[in-house]
Design a protein around this motif. Structure first.
Motif, PDB file in Angstrom:
ATOM      1  N   LEU A 129      48.519  31.812  36.540  1.00 50.09           N
ATOM      2  CA  LEU A 129      47.220  31.312  37.528  1.00 50.09           C
ATOM      3  C   LEU A 129      46.488  30.690  36.588  1.00 50.09           C
ATOM      4  CD1 LEU A 129      47.053  33.829  40.298  1.00 50.09           C
ATOM      5  CD2 LEU A 129      48.313  31.783  40.372  1.00 50.09           C
ATOM      6  N   TYR A 130      46.102  30.960  35.458  1.00 47.53           N
ATOM      7  CA  TYR A 130      44.983  30.462  34.585  1.00 47.53           C
ATOM      8  C   TYR A 130      45.493  29.229  33.747  1.00 47.53           C
ATOM      9  CZ  TYR A 130      40.865  29.679  31.827  1.00 47.53           C
ATOM     10  OH  TYR A 130      39.917  29.279  31.043  1.00 47.53           O
ATOM     11  N   CYS A 131      46.346  29.256  32.913  1.00 44.65           N
ATOM     12  CA  CYS A 131      46.873  28.059  32.021  1.00 44.65           C
ATOM     13  C   CYS A 131      48.136  27.454  32.647  1.00 44.65           C
ATOM     14  CB  CYS A 131      47.240  28.808  30.760  1.00 44.65           C
ATOM     15  SG  CYS A 131      48.786  29.634  30.641  1.00 44.65           S
TER      16      CYS A 131
ATOM     17  N   ALA B 132      40.073  35.199  30.556  1.00 44.47           N
ATOM     18  CA  ALA B 132      39.419  33.927  30.478  1.00 44.47           C
ATOM     19  C   ALA B 132      39.253  33.608  32.252  1.00 44.47           C
ATOM     20  CB  ALA B 132      40.273  32.761  29.918  1.00 44.47           C
ATOM     21  N   ALA B 133      39.965  34.156  33.015  1.00 45.25           N
ATOM     22  CA  ALA B 133      39.721  33.797  34.349  1.00 45.25           C
ATOM     23  C   ALA B 133      38.876  34.635  34.860  1.00 45.25           C
ATOM     24  CB  ALA B 133      41.393  34.242  35.029  1.00 45.25           C
ATOM     25  N   ARG B 134      38.759  35.929  34.351  1.00 48.33           N
ATOM     26  CA  ARG B 134      37.579  36.787  35.020  1.00 48.33           C
ATOM     27  C   ARG B 134      36.147  36.217  34.569  1.00 48.33           C
ATOM     28  NH1 ARG B 134      38.658  42.241  36.567  1.00 48.33           N
ATOM     29  NH2 ARG B 134      36.362  42.602  35.920  1.00 48.33           N
ATOM     30  N   ARG B 135      36.361  35.505  33.226  1.00 49.70           N
ATOM     31  CA  ARG B 135      34.803  35.020  32.935  1.00 49.70           C
ATOM     32  C   ARG B 135      34.623  33.503  33.822  1.00 49.70           C
ATOM     33  NH1 ARG B 135      36.826  36.057  27.687  1.00 49.70           N
ATOM     34  NH2 ARG B 135      37.543  33.772  27.417  1.00 49.70           N
TER      35      ARG B 135
ATOM     36  N   ALA C 185      35.447  32.915  36.545  1.00 49.23           N
ATOM     37  CA  ALA C 185      35.154  33.588  38.130  1.00 49.23           C
ATOM     38  C   ALA C 185      33.759  34.101  38.023  1.00 49.23           C
ATOM     39  CB  ALA C 185      36.222  34.762  38.630  1.00 49.23           C
ATOM     40  N   HIS C 186      33.382  34.800  37.063  1.00 52.03           N
ATOM     41  CA  HIS C 186      32.108  35.315  36.932  1.00 52.03           C
ATOM     42  C   HIS C 186      31.100  34.143  36.951  1.00 52.03           C
ATOM     43  CE1 HIS C 186      28.867  38.038  36.300  1.00 52.03           C
ATOM     44  NE2 HIS C 186      28.680  37.289  35.214  1.00 52.03           N
TER      45      HIS C 186
END
Length: 52
Positions: free
Chosen positions: A13-15, A42-45, A47-48
């Motif tokens: 879902l990220y890359c 990276a996805a969490r960062r 989204a944050h």
């Protein structure tokens, strides 16, 4: 034993890169969304940052 070409695959879902089923994901393959810990972080960062 299954051949690697026969294993299920889904995109990260990220890359967006496709990743293949692994035995350690057997119980929760439906919940696996990222190809690596780096993509998950990276996805969490991202989204944050979007929430700030």
């Amino acid at each position: 034993m299954r051949k690697k070409a026969d294993l299920p695959e889904k995109p990260c879902l990220y890359c967006g890169r496709p990743f293949t089923w692994r035995r350690k994901w057997a119980r929760d393959w439906h919940a696996v969304r990222y190809c690596s810990k780096a993509c998950r972080a990276a996805a969490r960062r991202a989204a944050h940052r979007a929430g700030s």
